[in-house]
Motif scaffolding. Structure first.
Motif, PDB file in Angstrom:
ATOM      1  N   TYR A  53     -17.279 -20.025 -28.725  1.00  0.00           N
ATOM      2  CA  TYR A  53     -16.017 -19.739 -28.038  1.00  0.00           C
ATOM      3  C   TYR A  53     -16.311 -19.441 -26.574  1.00  0.00           C
ATOM      4  O   TYR A  53     -17.336 -18.870 -26.238  1.00  0.00           O
ATOM      5  CB  TYR A  53     -15.372 -18.543 -28.725  1.00  0.00           C
ATOM      6  CG  TYR A  53     -14.218 -17.902 -27.991  1.00  0.00           C
ATOM      7  CD1 TYR A  53     -12.939 -18.445 -28.060  1.00  0.00           C
ATOM      8  CD2 TYR A  53     -14.419 -16.731 -27.278  1.00  0.00           C
ATOM      9  CE1 TYR A  53     -11.887 -17.835 -27.407  1.00  0.00           C
ATOM     10  CE2 TYR A  53     -13.358 -16.101 -26.628  1.00  0.00           C
ATOM     11  CZ  TYR A  53     -12.099 -16.665 -26.692  1.00  0.00           C
ATOM     12  OH  TYR A  53     -11.069 -16.052 -26.043  1.00  0.00           O
ATOM     13  N   LEU A  54     -15.404 -19.859 -25.698  1.00  0.00           N
ATOM     14  CA  LEU A  54     -15.548 -19.528 -24.286  1.00  0.00           C
ATOM     15  C   LEU A  54     -14.214 -19.018 -23.770  1.00  0.00           C
ATOM     16  O   LEU A  54     -13.220 -19.722 -23.822  1.00  0.00           O
ATOM     17  CB  LEU A  54     -15.972 -20.752 -23.481  1.00  0.00           C
ATOM     18  CG  LEU A  54     -16.220 -20.489 -21.999  1.00  0.00           C
ATOM     19  CD1 LEU A  54     -17.476 -19.660 -21.801  1.00  0.00           C
ATOM     20  CD2 LEU A  54     -16.345 -21.790 -21.238  1.00  0.00           C
ATOM     21  N   ASN A  60     -20.384 -22.072 -21.985  1.00  0.00           N
ATOM     22  CA  ASN A  60     -20.679 -21.125 -23.069  1.00  0.00           C
ATOM     23  C   ASN A  60     -22.121 -20.639 -22.975  1.00  0.00           C
ATOM     24  O   ASN A  60     -22.401 -19.452 -23.088  1.00  0.00           O
ATOM     25  CB  ASN A  60     -20.419 -21.797 -24.425  1.00  0.00           C
ATOM     26  CG  ASN A  60     -20.889 -20.948 -25.611  1.00  0.00           C
ATOM     27  OD1 ASN A  60     -22.079 -20.831 -25.859  1.00  0.00           O
ATOM     28  ND2 ASN A  60     -19.962 -20.348 -26.333  1.00  0.00           N
ATOM     29  N   GLU A  61     -23.037 -21.590 -22.740  1.00  0.00           N
ATOM     30  CA  GLU A  61     -24.446 -21.232 -22.706  1.00  0.00           C
ATOM     31  C   GLU A  61     -24.736 -20.284 -21.540  1.00  0.00           C
ATOM     32  O   GLU A  61     -25.554 -19.377 -21.644  1.00  0.00           O
ATOM     33  CB  GLU A  61     -25.300 -22.502 -22.598  1.00  0.00           C
ATOM     34  CG  GLU A  61     -26.800 -22.286 -22.730  1.00  0.00           C
ATOM     35  CD  GLU A  61     -27.253 -21.954 -24.151  1.00  0.00           C
ATOM     36  OE1 GLU A  61     -26.431 -22.023 -25.093  1.00  0.00           O
ATOM     37  OE2 GLU A  61     -28.437 -21.613 -24.308  1.00  0.00           O
ATOM     38  N   SER A 119     -18.773  -9.449 -26.718  1.00  0.00           N
ATOM     39  CA  SER A 119     -18.416 -10.867 -26.656  1.00  0.00           C
ATOM     40  C   SER A 119     -19.495 -11.752 -27.286  1.00  0.00           C
ATOM     41  O   SER A 119     -19.259 -12.937 -27.525  1.00  0.00           O
ATOM     42  CB  SER A 119     -18.148 -11.289 -25.216  1.00  0.00           C
ATOM     43  OG  SER A 119     -19.346 -11.292 -24.482  1.00  0.00           O
ATOM     44  N   ASN A 137     -25.010 -12.578 -20.956  1.00  0.00           N
ATOM     45  CA  ASN A 137     -24.743 -11.444 -21.838  1.00  0.00           C
ATOM     46  C   ASN A 137     -25.986 -11.034 -22.604  1.00  0.00           C
ATOM     47  O   ASN A 137     -26.243  -9.850 -22.803  1.00  0.00           O
ATOM     48  CB  ASN A 137     -23.590 -11.777 -22.789  1.00  0.00           C
ATOM     49  CG  ASN A 137     -22.259 -11.831 -22.053  1.00  0.00           C
ATOM     50  OD1 ASN A 137     -22.229 -11.825 -20.826  1.00  0.00           O
ATOM     51  ND2 ASN A 137     -21.172 -11.882 -22.777  1.00  0.00           N
ATOM     52  N   HIS A 171     -18.620 -13.901 -30.409  1.00  0.00           N
ATOM     53  CA  HIS A 171     -17.688 -14.989 -30.095  1.00  0.00           C
ATOM     54  C   HIS A 171     -18.402 -16.127 -29.364  1.00  0.00           C
ATOM     55  O   HIS A 171     -18.162 -17.300 -29.633  1.00  0.00           O
ATOM     56  CB  HIS A 171     -16.530 -14.454 -29.251  1.00  0.00           C
ATOM     57  CG  HIS A 171     -15.860 -13.267 -29.876  1.00  0.00           C
ATOM     58  ND1 HIS A 171     -14.910 -13.391 -30.862  1.00  0.00           N
ATOM     59  CD2 HIS A 171     -16.045 -11.939 -29.703  1.00  0.00           C
ATOM     60  CE1 HIS A 171     -14.519 -12.183 -31.254  1.00  0.00           C
ATOM     61  NE2 HIS A 171     -15.201 -11.285 -30.562  1.00  0.00           N
ATOM     62  N   LEU A 172     -19.289 -15.756 -28.441  1.00  0.00           N
ATOM     63  CA  LEU A 172     -20.028 -16.796 -27.710  1.00  0.00           C
ATOM     64  C   LEU A 172     -20.950 -17.561 -28.648  1.00  0.00           C
ATOM     65  O   LEU A 172     -21.084 -18.783 -28.550  1.00  0.00           O
ATOM     66  CB  LEU A 172     -20.847 -16.164 -26.581  1.00  0.00           C
ATOM     67  CG  LEU A 172     -20.018 -15.592 -25.428  1.00  0.00           C
ATOM     68  CD1 LEU A 172     -20.896 -14.766 -24.505  1.00  0.00           C
ATOM     69  CD2 LEU A 172     -19.332 -16.716 -24.663  1.00  0.00           C
ATOM     70  N   ASP A 194     -25.995 -26.602 -22.254  1.00  0.00           N
ATOM     71  CA  ASP A 194     -25.021 -26.236 -23.275  1.00  0.00           C
ATOM     72  C   ASP A 194     -25.413 -26.834 -24.620  1.00  0.00           C
ATOM     73  O   ASP A 194     -25.863 -27.973 -24.703  1.00  0.00           O
ATOM     74  CB  ASP A 194     -23.620 -26.697 -22.868  1.00  0.00           C
ATOM     75  CG  ASP A 194     -22.961 -25.719 -21.893  1.00  0.00           C
ATOM     76  OD1 ASP A 194     -22.889 -24.523 -22.239  1.00  0.00           O
ATOM     77  OD2 ASP A 194     -22.543 -26.141 -20.806  1.00  0.00           O
ATOM     78  N   ALA A 241     -22.575 -18.096 -20.208  1.00  0.00           N
ATOM     79  CA  ALA A 241     -22.064 -16.776 -20.584  1.00  0.00           C
ATOM     80  C   ALA A 241     -23.006 -16.117 -21.585  1.00  0.00           C
ATOM     81  O   ALA A 241     -23.307 -14.926 -21.498  1.00  0.00           O
ATOM     82  CB  ALA A 241     -20.660 -16.916 -21.172  1.00  0.00           C
ATOM     83  N   LEU A 242     -23.491 -16.915 -22.537  1.00  0.00           N
ATOM     84  CA  LEU A 242     -24.398 -16.371 -23.546  1.00  0.00           C
ATOM     85  C   LEU A 242     -25.664 -15.822 -22.900  1.00  0.00           C
ATOM     86  O   LEU A 242     -26.108 -14.717 -23.184  1.00  0.00           O
ATOM     87  CB  LEU A 242     -24.737 -17.464 -24.563  1.00  0.00           C
ATOM     88  CG  LEU A 242     -25.642 -17.034 -25.730  1.00  0.00           C
ATOM     89  CD1 LEU A 242     -24.955 -15.971 -26.593  1.00  0.00           C
ATOM     90  CD2 LEU A 242     -26.016 -18.241 -26.589  1.00  0.00           C
TER      91      LEU A 242
END
Ligand SMILES: [Zn+2]
Ligand SMILES: [Zn+2]
Length: 185
Positions: free
Chosen positions: A152-153, A116-117, A144, A123, A147-148, A108, A119-120
């Motif tokens: 943001y998470l 967050n990392e 998203s 995606n 936002h990421l 992260d 999800a990033l």
């Protein structure tokens, strides 16, 4: 967050169709690659860089995901001829590489919530290789990204609600709501 001057989404939610946004998404992994090469090797010739890329994908679990994803970009798939891991779904070599990328290290960034990392990275990988993934899922993931990147998470509940919304809404309504485009270009 900033609007893309070309597609008017929040940057880089227009990827992969908007070239400018796609370039910003590529830069997420490219910046990781440059940092890695500079730190480990200084400067490299193109052929050295190719060799380093091969070394990295031999041990993807020892490198950050951005470095691994950028390494795949530097190699050509022997089966489909595209950049390795980014060919069409169904290309065995690319499907395999696309799976291997997820053993890479995920750290992260400072100041962002844990997860967050992850999800990033998921995606980014979907947006950079949308083949075989439903357009609904690609849309949710690209939207998203801004936002990421902002750190943001979504909570699990928000993520579930967003997914349910994407599954329920009619296409036209969803496009106008979720794309969050300004009314006039
Ligand atoms: Zn754009
Ligand atoms: Zn391939």
């Amino acid at each position: 967050m900033r609007r893309c001057g070309r597609c008017h989404h929040w940057e880089p939610a227009g990827a992969p169709d908007c070239e400018r946004c796609a370039g910003i998404v590529d830069e997420i992994v490219e910046s990781g690659w440059r940092g890695f090469v500079t730190q480990e090797f200084g400067t490299l010739t193109a052929s050295d860089e190719h060799a380093v890329a091969e070394m990295v994908i031999d041990e993807p679990d020892r490198h950050p995901w951005r470095v691994v994803d950028a390494a795949y970009d530097r190699l050509t798939c022997a089966e489909c001829g595209d950049r390795l891991s980014r060919g069409p779904a169904g290309c065995t070599a690319c499907d395999l590489a696309n799976g291997f990328r997820f053993v890479a290290v995920e750290t992260d960034r400072p100041g962002v919530p844990p997860g967050n990392e992850h999800a990033l990275r998921v995606n980014v990988s979907v947006v950079r290789r949308p083949s075989g993934i439903s357009s609904r899922e690609v849309r949710g993931r690209r939207l998203s990204l801004p936002h990421l990147l902002d750190g943001y998470l979504p909570t699990t509940r928000q993520a579930q609600a967003a997914r349910a919304l994407l599954n329920e809404r009619g296409t036209a309504k969803r496009l106008s709501r979720d794309d969050d485009r300004p009314p006039a270009r």
